[in-house]
Design a protein around this motif. Structure first.
Motif, short mmCIF file in Angstrom:
data_model
loop_
_atom_site.label_atom_id
_atom_site.label_comp_id
_atom_site.label_asym_id
_atom_site.label_seq_id
_atom_site.Cartn_x
_atom_site.Cartn_y
_atom_site.Cartn_z
N GLU A 75 44.09 35.00 47.74
CA GLU A 75 43.52 36.28 48.17
C GLU A 75 44.11 36.64 49.52
O GLU A 75 43.96 35.90 50.49
CB GLU A 75 42.01 36.15 48.25
N VAL A 76 44.82 37.78 49.56
CA VAL A 76 45.40 38.27 50.80
C VAL A 76 44.64 39.52 51.20
O VAL A 76 44.56 40.49 50.44
CB VAL A 76 46.91 38.58 50.64
N SER A 77 44.06 39.48 52.40
CA SER A 77 43.30 40.63 52.88
C SER A 77 43.82 41.03 54.25
O SER A 77 44.41 40.24 54.97
CB SER A 77 41.80 40.30 52.94
N SER A 131 40.56 48.39 47.95
CA SER A 131 40.98 48.91 49.23
C SER A 131 40.08 50.05 49.67
O SER A 131 39.47 50.74 48.84
CB SER A 131 42.43 49.42 49.14
N GLU A 132 40.04 50.23 50.99
CA GLU A 132 39.31 51.35 51.57
C GLU A 132 40.18 51.93 52.69
O GLU A 132 40.63 51.19 53.57
CB GLU A 132 37.96 50.88 52.11
N LEU A 133 40.42 53.22 52.63
CA LEU A 133 41.25 53.87 53.64
C LEU A 133 40.72 53.58 55.04
O LEU A 133 39.53 53.69 55.31
CB LEU A 133 41.30 55.38 53.41
N GLY A 134 41.64 53.20 55.91
CA GLY A 134 41.28 52.94 57.30
C GLY A 134 40.61 51.60 57.54
O GLY A 134 40.35 51.23 58.68
N LYS A 135 40.32 50.85 56.48
CA LYS A 135 39.60 49.57 56.64
C LYS A 135 40.37 48.39 56.10
O LYS A 135 40.04 47.25 56.41
CB LYS A 135 38.24 49.65 55.98
N GLY A 136 41.37 48.63 55.26
CA GLY A 136 42.17 47.52 54.78
C GLY A 136 42.14 47.35 53.28
O GLY A 136 41.53 48.13 52.55
N SER A 137 42.81 46.29 52.83
CA SER A 137 42.97 46.01 51.40
C SER A 137 42.79 44.53 51.14
O SER A 137 42.98 43.70 52.02
CB SER A 137 44.37 46.43 50.94
N VAL A 138 42.46 44.21 49.89
CA VAL A 138 42.37 42.84 49.42
C VAL A 138 43.12 42.75 48.10
O VAL A 138 42.77 43.44 47.14
CB VAL A 138 40.90 42.39 49.22
#
Length: 159
Positions: A75-77, A131-138
């Motif tokens: 898992e890459v976040s 993912s959430e814009l402005g908050k990052g991705s997993v």
């Protein structure tokens, strides 16, 4: 742990250059040795880590290796720019990027995630993203958990 440290050495300089924190954790329940193609799994991990670093301007990038039933998870976040909901449908397509313009802020060919997806499938696994814009991705890669035994197959050392 040795493989995770190899990935840290391959991508850590990029994170350091951007002032990002790179966290790597390995579930103690993972077997010490697994069957697998260490070069292809390294390609998956480094593609995902490099992308996470590229699209993160501040904060952190994390890699977690976990054990779950008959599977192991990479898992890459990140705390990066995130991916718009409509783009989640095509980011794994070849030559597709969120910003397809010629003046985009981030380089690349649009092949990295397609390669990740194809390698995962070839090894009997899959990859998904939230993912959430402005908050990052997993990005979550799931692969079959095959504990080592004597064979001619290349052995992947994760401990």
């Amino acid at each position: 742990r040795a493989l995770a440290e190899r990935w840290r050495s391959l991508t850590g300089v990029l994170a350091e250059q951007k002032g990002l924190k790179l966290d790597i954790t390995v579930d103690p329940d993972l077997p010490d040795t697994l069957y697998g193609d260490s070069e292809r799994i390294t390609q998956i991990a480094t593609n995902l880590l490099s992308n996470a670093i590229k699209f993160t301007h501040e904060g952190r990038v994390s890699l977690a290796m976990k054990c779950q039933a008959e599977q192991w998870i990479l898992e890459v976040s990140d705390s990066g720019v995130g991916i718009p909901p409509h783009a989640l449908n095509y980011i794994f397509d070849e030559f597709r990027q969120v910003d397809g313009s010629t003046k985009r802020a981030y380089g690349g060919s649009g092949l990295g995630l397609a390669i990740v997806r194809n390698l995962c499938r070839m090894m009997g696994g899959n990859v998904k993203v939230s993912s959430e814009l402005g908050k990052g991705s997993v990005f979550t890669v799931t692969l079959p958990l095959i504990a080592a035994r004597q064979t001619e197959t290349q052995i992947l050392e994760i401990a």
